[in-house]
Design an enzyme around this catalytic site. Structure first.
Site, PDB file in Angstrom:
ATOM      1  N   HIS A 151      62.591  43.116  58.115  1.00  0.00           N
ATOM      2  CA  HIS A 151      62.579  43.680  59.469  1.00  0.00           C
ATOM      3  C   HIS A 151      63.957  44.173  59.894  1.00  0.00           C
ATOM      4  O   HIS A 151      64.064  44.994  60.791  1.00  0.00           O
ATOM      5  CB  HIS A 151      61.972  42.678  60.457  1.00  0.00           C
ATOM      6  CG  HIS A 151      60.486  42.635  60.324  1.00  0.00           C
ATOM      7  ND1 HIS A 151      59.833  41.673  59.591  1.00  0.00           N
ATOM      8  CD2 HIS A 151      59.519  43.497  60.751  1.00  0.00           C
ATOM      9  CE1 HIS A 151      58.532  41.927  59.606  1.00  0.00           C
ATOM     10  NE2 HIS A 151      58.313  43.016  60.302  1.00  0.00           N
TER      11      HIS A 151
ATOM     12  N   ARG B 132      55.387  47.041  67.417  1.00  0.00           N
ATOM     13  CA  ARG B 132      55.727  45.658  67.036  1.00  0.00           C
ATOM     14  C   ARG B 132      56.190  44.916  68.282  1.00  0.00           C
ATOM     15  O   ARG B 132      57.376  44.944  68.629  1.00  0.00           O
ATOM     16  CB  ARG B 132      56.853  45.653  66.003  1.00  0.00           C
ATOM     17  CG  ARG B 132      56.473  46.134  64.615  1.00  0.00           C
ATOM     18  CD  ARG B 132      57.620  45.931  63.642  1.00  0.00           C
ATOM     19  NE  ARG B 132      57.214  46.100  62.273  1.00  0.00           N
ATOM     20  CZ  ARG B 132      57.324  47.254  61.596  1.00  0.00           C
ATOM     21  NH1 ARG B 132      57.830  48.315  62.171  1.00  0.00           N
ATOM     22  NH2 ARG B 132      56.931  47.314  60.335  1.00  0.00           N
TER      23      ARG B 132
ATOM     24  N   ARG C 188      50.268  45.995  68.517  1.00  0.00           N
ATOM     25  CA  ARG C 188      49.984  44.863  67.636  1.00  0.00           C
ATOM     26  C   ARG C 188      50.300  43.578  68.369  1.00  0.00           C
ATOM     27  O   ARG C 188      51.401  43.442  68.931  1.00  0.00           O
ATOM     28  CB  ARG C 188      50.829  44.943  66.364  1.00  0.00           C
ATOM     29  CG  ARG C 188      50.609  43.692  65.525  1.00  0.00           C
ATOM     30  CD  ARG C 188      51.313  43.722  64.235  1.00  0.00           C
ATOM     31  NE  ARG C 188      52.746  43.538  64.379  1.00  0.00           N
ATOM     32  CZ  ARG C 188      53.584  43.629  63.349  1.00  0.00           C
ATOM     33  NH1 ARG C 188      53.128  43.944  62.161  1.00  0.00           N
ATOM     34  NH2 ARG C 188      54.863  43.453  63.535  1.00  0.00           N
TER      35      ARG C 188
ATOM     36  N   GLU D  78      46.975  43.024  55.404  1.00  0.00           N
ATOM     37  CA  GLU D  78      48.290  42.840  54.793  1.00  0.00           C
ATOM     38  C   GLU D  78      48.345  41.583  53.945  1.00  0.00           C
ATOM     39  O   GLU D  78      49.403  41.160  53.496  1.00  0.00           O
ATOM     40  CB  GLU D  78      49.400  42.862  55.854  1.00  0.00           C
ATOM     41  CG  GLU D  78      49.144  42.025  57.084  1.00  0.00           C
ATOM     42  CD  GLU D  78      50.232  42.202  58.149  1.00  0.00           C
ATOM     43  OE1 GLU D  78      51.263  42.819  57.894  1.00  0.00           O
ATOM     44  OE2 GLU D  78      50.030  41.673  59.251  1.00  0.00           O
TER      45      GLU D  78
ATOM     46  N   ASP E   4      53.871  43.634  53.927  1.00  0.00           N
ATOM     47  CA  ASP E   4      53.437  42.280  53.594  1.00  0.00           C
ATOM     48  C   ASP E   4      52.456  42.271  52.429  1.00  0.00           C
ATOM     49  O   ASP E   4      52.504  41.369  51.596  1.00  0.00           O
ATOM     50  CB  ASP E   4      52.801  41.614  54.820  1.00  0.00           C
ATOM     51  CG  ASP E   4      53.858  41.087  55.766  1.00  0.00           C
ATOM     52  OD1 ASP E   4      54.814  40.452  55.268  1.00  0.00           O
ATOM     53  OD2 ASP E   4      53.751  41.322  56.973  1.00  0.00           O
TER      54      ASP E   4
ATOM     55  N   ARG F  41      59.837  39.908  50.609  1.00  0.00           N
ATOM     56  CA  ARG F  41      60.338  41.240  50.997  1.00  0.00           C
ATOM     57  C   ARG F  41      61.779  41.221  51.455  1.00  0.00           C
ATOM     58  O   ARG F  41      62.408  42.269  51.597  1.00  0.00           O
ATOM     59  CB  ARG F  41      59.424  41.832  52.078  1.00  0.00           C
ATOM     60  CG  ARG F  41      59.385  41.053  53.351  1.00  0.00           C
ATOM     61  CD  ARG F  41      58.221  41.467  54.238  1.00  0.00           C
ATOM     62  NE  ARG F  41      58.573  42.481  55.213  1.00  0.00           N
ATOM     63  CZ  ARG F  41      57.802  42.826  56.244  1.00  0.00           C
ATOM     64  NH1 ARG F  41      56.616  42.259  56.408  1.00  0.00           N
ATOM     65  NH2 ARG F  41      58.182  43.736  57.096  1.00  0.00           N
TER      66      ARG F  41
ATOM     67  N   CYS G 211      50.482  51.422  57.884  1.00  0.00           N
ATOM     68  CA  CYS G 211      51.636  51.388  58.791  1.00  0.00           C
ATOM     69  C   CYS G 211      52.839  50.675  58.172  1.00  0.00           C
ATOM     70  O   CYS G 211      53.845  50.466  58.839  1.00  0.00           O
ATOM     71  CB  CYS G 211      51.267  50.761  60.126  1.00  0.00           C
ATOM     72  SG  CYS G 211      50.751  49.049  59.979  1.00  0.00           S
TER      73      CYS G 211
HETATM   74  C1  PEP Z   1      53.546  45.442  57.239  1.00  0.00           C
HETATM   75  O1  PEP Z   1      53.526  44.274  56.884  1.00  0.00           O
HETATM   76  O2  PEP Z   1      53.428  46.411  56.454  1.00  0.00           O
HETATM   77  C2  PEP Z   1      53.714  45.782  58.653  1.00  0.00           C
HETATM   78  C3  PEP Z   1      53.613  47.016  59.068  1.00  0.00           C
HETATM   79  O3  PEP Z   1      54.050  44.781  59.523  1.00  0.00           O
HETATM   80  P1  PEP Z   1      55.505  44.118  59.563  1.00  0.00           P
HETATM   81  O4  PEP Z   1      56.429  44.987  58.738  1.00  0.00           O
HETATM   82  O5  PEP Z   1      55.922  44.069  60.977  1.00  0.00           O
HETATM   83  O6  PEP Z   1      55.294  42.790  58.957  1.00  0.00           O
HETATM   84 MG    MG Z   2      53.305  42.716  58.320  1.00  0.00          MG
END
Ligand code: PEP
Ligand code: MG
Length: 554
Positions: free
Chosen positions: A160, A267, A303, A402, A426, A436, A473
């Site tokens: 993130h 988000r 979300r 995800e 995810d 990640r 996304c």
């Molecule tokens: C994802 O997991 O691809 C997603 C869009 O949500 P985040 O990156 O906020 O976990």
């Molecule tokens: Mg995610």
């Protein structure tokens, strides 16, 4: 220590006590709200200790008489109290000793101004930030006028922190392992976010080359501006909905500026972090309402909050977990905190009359979770109806896909939602068991791994069989190299950081659906991630060469 130093130390101490009192009262208020008055009483003992005049006076006396700083004075006096309490053969008093220990830590943190994070407010001139790590919450607070770029030792491209940098438009390179050891304050550095490198003390020749790249980039920007109001449609007429991911209300401007068709992922967790308490229903309502109204008639997919993983709200004081990404995160956390979740759902429902609001749940792993969340929404709707508060009865609710289990049971999930949004950030980490945020396993984090391709295809097909749409996304939706593959697999919507939306649109407008479908067919029968990626690259470069001219390796 001169006299004014003594006065300053006493003031600092009193300020830290007051700050600690506020923090504890806030925690107490939340505990009472969620668990009841009895549990909240636990904090009374903390508050009483902070008001213990004997302790406070003793600290002040020590500062005055021995001319020591407040940290030293408080630590030595409080530790003496702590030791005395721990030594007593009485369970109640021993528990108070544990409270005391917690309290000492809090007061010292406040004295030392240790937040959970370091404070970057002292930056006053343009700079590049080099750090071992930067958390998403710190990144969210960076002053983009002064922080021209950053690089970190740890982290992955879909952490993130990296996502936040993309959304703020800050050039960033994460996961460089030792960069923080290689640079000293005052060194010159060039951060090349396109190629993932940092050049320390660049030569004139290098600076010249980068000057040329900047010119190429400027001419590309011009081309991208020309298609800003055009749709994302392939040469043979397939329309893709192209939306943007946002983290903040202020990002709305960028959504419009880059020509996205609304928001595919809001988000909301960034409303919950970097603050002392939870946002209220009213506060959230205003934010969602304003975002929806500003982007009307385009959709805004809100979300529900995805705390946990690498995003923590410091005020929630959650216990550390061994595996936060596998732990108390997102929908799991929300279902366990129904009051917090209820406030958010009500806020979103109320905002649904202001524009085209949709809502989606993160991290659905099975049908029961989805049904539980839907039941809570129904409860909130009933409440609002009985309060005569208006909301859109038809507001569409979707699920993020995800987690591999969700992709594999997408057929069952599809019957309970109106759309899917595939969170590949995810999905990749969970499928390939590659954190990640961990640069040591980033070589395993492969978006074109055949398993990922198959899970995406399974999800999209299940959606279509059940007459709902499926978008992506995760960060791969913003990678022009992978756009054809996703379009070829039948993905209906792509949602990416506003800053990359135009590039994705540019390439879609140069693709033929038939070529994209052949690429997808190839990928679905291939056994090699690198082979699939190479094919994607070939098609992308042949379709839109100008998008890749600022890449060093062509
Ligand atoms: C994802 O997991 O691809 C997603 C869009 O949500 P985040 O990156 O906020 O976990
Ligand atoms: Mg995610």
């Amino acid at each position: 220590m001169p006299m004014d130093g003594v006065v300053g130390e006493v003031e600092r101490f009193e300020k830290a006590l007051a700050q600690t009192r506020r923090q504890i009262s806030e925690v107490q208020r939340k505990v009472v709200e969620r668990m009841g008055a009895k549990e909240g009483d636990i904090f009374e003992a903390h508050l009483l200790m902070l008001e213990d005049r004997m302790l406070v006076d003793e600290v002040i006396r020590l500062v005055r008489e021995q001319k020591v700083n407040a940290e030293y004075a408080f630590h030595s006096v409080a530790e003496r109290y702590h030791a005395a309490l721990s030594g007593v053969d009485d369970e109640y008093l021993r528990e108070r000793a544990a409270d005391m220990h917690d309290l000492i830590g809090r007061v010292l943190d406040n004295l030392l101004e240790v937040k959970n994070e370091f404070d970057l407010h002292h930056i006053t001139e343009p700079c590049i930030l080099i750090s071992h790590d930067l958390s998403p919450s710190t990144t969210a607070q960076l002053n983009t006028k002064l922080v021209l770029g950053f690089a970190t030792d740890i982290g992955g491209q879909t952490s993130h922190t990296a996502i936040m940098a993309r959304s703020l438009g800050i050039p960033a390179v994460v996961g460089l392992k030792t960069v923080s050891e290689e640079l000293d304050s005052g060194d010159y550095a060039l951060v090349d976010g396109y190629n993932g490198t940092v050049i320390i003390n660049p030569t004139d020749q290098t600076l010249f080359e980068y000057g040329q790249l900047a010119k190429i980039k400027a001419s590309l920007e011009e081309k991208l501006r020309e298609i800003k109001t055009q749709p994302a449609v392939t040469l043979d007429g397939k329309i893709i909905v192209l939306s943007a991911n946002i983290e903040d209300q202020n990002d709305v401007e960028a959504v419009v500026a880059h020509g996205a068709e609304g928001v595919g992922l809001f988000r909301t967790e960034f409303l919950f972090i970097n603050r002392e308490s939870l946002p209220t229903e009213e506060e959230q309502y205003k934010v969602y309402r304003d975002v929806a109204a500003a982007l009307k008639p385009h959709p805004v997919i809100i979300r529900t909050v995805d705390l946990g993983g690498d995003k923590f709200a410091s005020h929630l004081q959650l216990a550390k977990e061994m595996n936060p990404f596998l732990g108390w995160r997102a929908i799991r956390f929300c279902l366990a905190q129904p009051e917090m979740f209820r406030a958010q759902i009500r806020a979103i429902l109320r905002a649904s009359t202001a524009g085209k609001v949709k809502m989606m749940y993160p991290m659905i792993s099975g049908l029961d979770e989805l049904k539980q969340a839907n039941a809570l929404v129904e409860k909130c709707k009933t409440e609002l109806r009985s309060e005569n508060v208006s909301f859109n009865e038809e507001m569409k609710i979707g699920a993020m896909i995800e987690i591999p289990s969700a992709a594999l049971i997408a057929d069952a999930l599809a019957k309970h939602v109106k759309f899917f949004s595939i969170g590949t950030n995810d999905l990749i980490q969970y499928t390939l068991a590659a954190d990640r945020t961990n640069e040591r396993v980033s070589h395993l984090y492969e978006p074109t791994h055949p398993a990922i391709i198959r899970l995406i295809k399974t999800t999209v097909d299940a959606a279509h069989r059940n007459s709902i749409w499926a978008g992506v996304c995760g960060e791969i939706a913003g990678d022009p190299v992978l756009a054809a593959l996703l379009v070829g697999m039948g993905v209906d919507e792509l949602s990416a950081a506003p800053t990359v939306v135009a590039q994705v649109k540019y390439i879609i407008r140069r693709l033929k659906l038939s070529e994209a479908q052949s690429l997808a067919e190839f990928a679905l029968q291939s056994e090699s991630a690198s082979e699939i990626y190479a094919r994607c690259q070939d098609l992308a470069r042949a379709s839109a060469p100008s998008l890749f001219e600022s890449k060093k390796n062509g």
